[in-house]
Design a protein around this motif. Structure first.
Motif, PDB file in Angstrom:
ATOM      1  N   UNK A  12      16.080  16.938 -33.190  1.00 53.26           N
ATOM      2  CA  UNK A  12      16.920  16.437 -31.734  1.00 53.26           C
ATOM      3  C   UNK A  12      18.276  16.990 -32.222  1.00 53.26           C
ATOM      4  N   UNK A  13      18.801  16.818 -33.288  1.00 52.32           N
ATOM      5  CA  UNK A  13      20.120  17.151 -33.840  1.00 52.32           C
ATOM      6  C   UNK A  13      20.364  18.670 -33.615  1.00 52.32           C
ATOM      7  N   UNK A  14      19.303  19.563 -33.812  1.00 56.38           N
ATOM      8  CA  UNK A  14      19.173  20.986 -33.720  1.00 56.38           C
ATOM      9  C   UNK A  14      19.555  21.337 -32.188  1.00 56.38           C
ATOM     10  N   UNK A  15      18.838  20.457 -31.489  1.00 56.55           N
ATOM     11  CA  UNK A  15      19.145  20.884 -29.837  1.00 56.55           C
ATOM     12  C   UNK A  15      20.376  20.449 -29.448  1.00 56.55           C
ATOM     13  N   UNK A  16      21.173  19.436 -29.999  1.00 57.18           N
ATOM     14  CA  UNK A  16      22.480  19.329 -29.618  1.00 57.18           C
ATOM     15  C   UNK A  16      23.638  20.067 -30.259  1.00 57.18           C
ATOM     16  N   UNK A  17      23.066  20.709 -31.347  1.00 55.36           N
ATOM     17  CA  UNK A  17      24.092  21.465 -32.186  1.00 55.36           C
ATOM     18  C   UNK A  17      24.176  23.004 -31.246  1.00 55.36           C
ATOM     19  N   UNK A  23      22.934  12.471 -44.566  1.00 51.82           N
ATOM     20  CA  UNK A  23      23.395  13.118 -43.182  1.00 51.82           C
ATOM     21  C   UNK A  23      23.654  14.597 -43.593  1.00 51.82           C
ATOM     22  N   UNK A  24      24.027  14.932 -44.479  1.00 56.91           N
ATOM     23  CA  UNK A  24      24.080  16.463 -44.911  1.00 56.91           C
ATOM     24  C   UNK A  24      22.726  17.150 -44.949  1.00 56.91           C
ATOM     25  N   UNK A  25      21.835  16.463 -45.502  1.00 61.28           N
ATOM     26  CA  UNK A  25      20.584  16.987 -45.554  1.00 61.28           C
ATOM     27  C   UNK A  25      19.998  17.256 -44.021  1.00 61.28           C
ATOM     28  N   UNK A  26      20.165  15.884 -43.189  1.00 66.75           N
ATOM     29  CA  UNK A  26      19.537  16.086 -41.869  1.00 66.75           C
ATOM     30  C   UNK A  26      20.494  17.168 -41.114  1.00 66.75           C
ATOM     31  N   UNK A  27      21.744  17.532 -41.196  1.00 69.60           N
ATOM     32  CA  UNK A  27      22.201  18.626 -40.455  1.00 69.60           C
ATOM     33  C   UNK A  27      21.787  19.903 -41.043  1.00 69.60           C
ATOM     34  N   UNK A  28      21.620  20.109 -42.269  1.00 70.06           N
ATOM     35  CA  UNK A  28      21.234  21.362 -43.040  1.00 70.06           C
ATOM     36  C   UNK A  28      19.634  21.495 -42.326  1.00 70.06           C
ATOM     37  N   UNK A  65      18.787  24.636 -39.903  1.00 69.07           N
ATOM     38  CA  UNK A  65      17.469  25.618 -40.285  1.00 69.07           C
ATOM     39  C   UNK A  65      16.250  25.758 -39.186  1.00 69.07           C
ATOM     40  N   UNK A  66      16.249  24.652 -38.381  1.00 69.84           N
ATOM     41  CA  UNK A  66      15.218  24.387 -37.452  1.00 69.84           C
ATOM     42  C   UNK A  66      15.868  25.344 -36.177  1.00 69.84           C
ATOM     43  N   UNK A  67      16.949  25.319 -35.874  1.00 67.65           N
ATOM     44  CA  UNK A  67      17.569  26.362 -34.671  1.00 67.65           C
ATOM     45  C   UNK A  67      17.219  27.864 -35.166  1.00 67.65           C
ATOM     46  N   UNK A  68      17.458  28.083 -36.467  1.00 63.67           N
ATOM     47  CA  UNK A  68      17.168  29.403 -37.095  1.00 63.67           C
ATOM     48  C   UNK A  68      15.728  29.901 -37.081  1.00 63.67           C
ATOM     49  N   UNK A  69      14.879  28.916 -37.089  1.00 64.25           N
ATOM     50  CA  UNK A  69      13.412  29.306 -36.969  1.00 64.25           C
ATOM     51  C   UNK A  69      12.865  29.518 -35.982  1.00 64.25           C
ATOM     52  N   UNK A  70      13.724  28.488 -34.867  1.00 62.58           N
ATOM     53  CA  UNK A  70      13.325  28.639 -33.624  1.00 62.58           C
ATOM     54  C   UNK A  70      13.448  30.082 -32.988  1.00 62.58           C
TER      55      UNK A  70
END
Length: 298
Positions: free
Chosen positions: A180-185, A117-122, A126-131
């Protein structure tokens, strides 16, 4: 500087984070020397320290109170690299008369989330930053603590929330898809950003002004309407930017989500322009307008 980076970087917000962190730390531990500068991470974690120390003081729990006094970052270093990720589950949330919404406070017995779960969140952060670098900054500053709740399948309803008493902390269900988690974050970090921004410019939004919210299909006070017209467009900008690098079910899922959001956002144009007149600060007003306008153009 890219558009979203310019929007997210708001000087009154930086000042608020520093000043309020300094005051919270002085209350909990008056003898501690202050830092030269406190940032958004210090600000978020200091709210956990304040909440936990206050609860310990009320309960007469001297040991826990002393722990908070000697851990100004609420032990976040034990929870892995930022963001701090934990998985308390719904049963691990506090239900208090002081808050309509359940929450969790970091403390001496808080355990980190499992490595996966820590890896999923990291990967999500990172995806949010890449976007977009601005979205990466938004998540880094306003999703400092991530409480993952229920694991769900792609397509199931995902609940998420943030609360003003713990700014920078996100509570959310999750799938196994970091996109999907990045979207919600992004969404919940957006709410925290706007809460702080309105506070930083001393904005008092007229409770009598109301507008139709397509997301809830209901008439809502201006405050909630402005929040929706900020956080949902941020999610749209993220989704649009990340969609081309996705494949399979997650691409279809987020593509359908973006189409739905376009339909919901379109009729808000007129009301949003009127609602913005209630925001007294020109800099904040223009930031809200710019994000709404960018999302409408998708």
């Amino acid at each position: 500087m890219p558009l979203l980076s310019r929007i997210i970087d708001f000087a009154p917000l930086r000042a608020l984070h520093h000043d309020r962190t300094r005051r919270l730390r002085e209350i909990v531990n008056p003898g501690a020397p202050p830092a030269e500068r406190y940032d958004a991470r210090h600000y978020a974690l200091s709210h956990h320290v304040f909440e936990g120390a206050e609860a310990a003081a009320r309960a007469g729990d001297t040991e826990t109170f002393d722990w908070y006094r000697t851990h100004p970052d609420a032990g976040a270093e034990r929870l892995g690299a930022p963001p701090a990720v934990l998985a308390p589950g719904p049963a691990g949330l506090v239900r208090s008369p002081a808050s309509e919404t359940p929450y969790h406070v970091l403390g001496p017995r808080t355990a980190p989330a499992p490595p996966e779960l820590r890896d999923l969140t990291a990967r999500a952060a990172a995806l949010a930053g890449d976007a977009d670098a601005g979205l990466g900054r938004l998540v880094a500053d306003h999703a400092v603590v991530v409480c993952l709740l229920r694991r769900k399948r792609l397509g199931e309803t995902l609940d998420s929330w943030s609360i003003t008493r713990l700014p920078g902390t996100v509570f959310c269900d999750h799938t196994d898809e970091p996109a999907v988690l990045a979207r919600d974050l992004v969404h919940e970090a957006g709410h925290s950003w706007l809460n702080d921004a309105l506070t930083a410019v001393h904005a008092k939004i007229d409770d009598e002004a109301r507008f139709h919210s397509p997301w809830k299909d209901a008439v809502r006070p201006a405050y909630g309407f402005l929040h929706a017209c900020w956080s949902f467009p941020l999610m749209m900008l993220y989704t649009s930017a990340v969609l081309e690098r996705l494949t399979g079910d997650v691409r279809r899922f987020l593509g359908a989500y973006l189409d739905e959001q376009r339909r919901l956002l379109a009729p808000t144009a007129g009301d949003h322009a009127e609602a913005l007149t209630l925001v007294p600060d020109a800099g904040l007003r223009e930031r809200l307008r710019a994000v709404h306008r960018e999302a409408l153009a998708l």
